[in-house]
Scaffold this active site. Structure first.
Site, PDB file in Angstrom:
ATOM      1  N   PHE A  38      72.002 -68.719 -26.470  1.00 30.14           N
ATOM      2  CA  PHE A  38      73.008 -68.820 -25.405  1.00 30.14           C
ATOM      3  C   PHE A  38      74.109 -69.759 -25.882  1.00 30.14           C
ATOM      4  CE2 PHE A  38      74.044 -69.830 -20.767  1.00 30.14           C
ATOM      5  CZ  PHE A  38      74.494 -68.542 -20.478  1.00 30.14           C
ATOM      6  N   THR A  64      71.513 -65.408 -31.991  1.00 31.91           N
ATOM      7  CA  THR A  64      71.132 -66.732 -32.499  1.00 31.91           C
ATOM      8  C   THR A  64      71.830 -66.923 -33.845  1.00 31.91           C
ATOM      9  OG1 THR A  64      69.156 -65.961 -33.672  1.00 31.91           O
ATOM     10  CG2 THR A  64      68.882 -66.539 -31.341  1.00 31.91           C
ATOM     11  N   GLY A 114      85.732 -71.511 -32.450  1.00 30.49           N
ATOM     12  CA  GLY A 114      84.545 -70.658 -32.290  1.00 30.49           C
ATOM     13  C   GLY A 114      84.399 -69.611 -33.374  1.00 30.49           C
ATOM     14  N   ASP A 158      78.703 -65.364 -45.824  1.00 34.18           N
ATOM     15  CA  ASP A 158      78.941 -64.488 -44.678  1.00 34.18           C
ATOM     16  C   ASP A 158      79.523 -63.148 -45.137  1.00 34.18           C
ATOM     17  OD1 ASP A 158      79.367 -64.253 -41.603  1.00 34.18           O
ATOM     18  OD2 ASP A 158      81.352 -63.835 -42.431  1.00 34.18           O
ATOM     19  N   LYS A 171      78.185 -59.170 -45.042  1.00 29.31           N
ATOM     20  CA  LYS A 171      78.977 -58.084 -44.454  1.00 29.31           C
ATOM     21  C   LYS A 171      79.226 -56.968 -45.464  1.00 29.31           C
ATOM     22  CE  LYS A 171      81.147 -61.062 -41.007  1.00 29.31           C
ATOM     23  NZ  LYS A 171      82.208 -62.061 -40.778  1.00 29.31           N
ATOM     24  N   GLY A 195      85.557 -64.819 -33.148  1.00 31.76           N
ATOM     25  CA  GLY A 195      85.994 -65.303 -31.839  1.00 31.76           C
ATOM     26  C   GLY A 195      84.944 -64.964 -30.794  1.00 31.76           C
TER      27      GLY A 195
END
Ligand SMILES: NC(=O)c1ccc[n+]([C@@H]2O[C@H](COP(=O)([O-])OP(=O)(O)OC[C@H]3O[C@@H](n4cnc5c(N)ncnc54)[C@H](O)[C@@H]3O)[C@@H](O)[C@H]2O)c1
Ligand SMILES: N[C@@H](CCO)C(=O)O
Length: 350
Positions: free
Chosen positions: A11, A98, A208, A222, A226, A324
């Site tokens: 969350f 998460t 963010g 990252d 991808k 974002g």
């Protein structure tokens, strides 16, 4: 009215924003999309877990911001209890958001597996399970007659994976190259404007965009994930993480950036994969000083772009937000819309 019950695992920025969208736009979603969403379980490392089959009051959940209060105060637990919550809650769909673990994808791989095994569909923005266990989890979803959707794992809510799978039929894909990390692209732009690396990373964190450990963005992990996802999903490459060469932007200095600018070039972190004449696929990520007239040189901020090399259309480029909170929460919504449209494998409350 069709209502899908959902569980939010993690969350933080993304799932919290999905909850805000449901809280503020619930009625519109139903009118526009033909289904409603009700959150029946939430777990988070900082907050514990809350399971309420009749629906969680999101105004209360959204007030909890990781301070001293936990879900225990509202009838939940201080523990996440992820396995029990995922397997036993009444959700139709598990939204997994998460932390991405670029080493083995855990514990998110287990979260997804528990959900699929217990007959629940999954949407996730977490790159780990998709990149490192994608084929296995997709097969598990099929065996259990449920959905495994992950549009947000690449370029946040900008449609890339589903778009290419659905709209490139009849085309032969020879490869792709793209800017696939919002944080590093934002950071390079801010360094070009005179900021130092750490200050630029701090801004990307505040906005963010960054991973929990921003080294994942800056050192290229990252993008490596991808590229692996796109290569396996769209080029059917059958490659593993070790097959994707990786170099990040930490060695790109302000001096490199100034020199490139004086030569009409701009540094970008480029992820790419290409099919070789023998059918194998070569893939990697590295910083490149692109000439300003290159299609990717003008992609700025947290915007991403990927250019697909096709046989009949030549280059087809998709550009849009790459990171974002809102943009990525939309990716989860788009996954649920896709499940609803497919009709099977997700059984809602009437
Ligand atoms: N933020 C973005 O722009 C963006 C874009 C695309 C994909 N993603 C991916 O989406 C995921 C979520 O991103 P975010 O920005 O919300 O991250 P975040 O760090 O804001 O939130 C992650 C949340 O997960 C919780 N968490 C971690 N491990 C957990 C566990 N085992 N059980 C329960 N909760 C756990 C944390 O406490 C945290 O609140 C990440 O995997 C990220 O890579 C993020
Ligand atoms: N940290 C990632 C989030 C999107 O996957 C980025 O900056 O692109």
């Amino acid at each position: 009215m069709t209502t899908y019950d959902i569980a939010l695992i993690g969350f933080g920025g993304v799932n919290r924003t999905l909850a805000e969208l449901i809280a503020t736009r619930g009625e519109t979603l139903h009118t526009d999309l033909g289904f409603g969403l009700r959150v029946v379980a939430i777990t988070d490392l900082r907050l514990g877990s809350l399971v309420q089959p009749e629906g969680i009051d999101l105004s209360i959940a959204l007030k909890l911001d990781g301070g001293s209060e936990t879900f225990a105060k509202y009838g939940g637990s201080t523990d996440t209890n992820n396995e029990s919550v995922i397997r036993n809650c009444t959700a139709d769909i598990i939204c997994e958001a998460t932390f991405t673990n670029p080493d083995d994808g855990e514990p998110a791989v287990s979260h997804v597996r528990w959900a699929l095994e217990s007959g629940k569909s999954v949407c996730t923005t977490n790159k780990g399970p998709v990149a490192l266990r994608g084929a296995e989890l997709t097969a598990l979803a099929e065996q259990n007659g449920v959905h495994f959707e992950f549009e947000g794992a690449v370029m946040s809510g900008t449609p890339v994976i589903r778009l290419a799978k659905k709209m490139f039929e009849g085309l032969k894909l020879n490869g792709f190259e793209g800017i696939l990390n919002g944080t590093s692209n934002y950071v390079l732009g801010r360094m070009e404007a005179g900021l130092d690396l750490d200050a630029a990373i701090g801004e990307a964190q505040d906005l963010g965009y960054a991973e929990a450990n921003p080294a994942a963005d800056i050192e290229g992990y990252d993008v490596q994930l991808k590229v692996l996802i796109l290569a396996n999903e769209l080029l059917d490459a059958g490659i593993e993480l070790k097959d994707v060469q990786r170099q990040g932007i930490s060695a790109v200095t302000p001096e490199n950036i100034r020199k490139a600018a004086s030569e009409g070039r701009r540094w970008k972190l480029v992820g790419a994969a290409r099919r070789n004449p023998d059918g194998s696929v070569t893939a990697g990520v590295s910083p490149v000083a692109l000439p300003l007239d290159h299609g990717l040189a003008g992609v700025s901020g947290a915007t991403n772009a990927v250019s697909f090399d096709t046989d009949l259309l030549g280059a087809v480029t998709v550009s849009g937000p790459g990171a974002g909170r809102v943009e990525t929460a939309y990716a989860l919504l788009s996954d649920i819309i896709a499940m609803h449209a497919a009709g099977t494998g997700v059984v809602a409350n009437a």
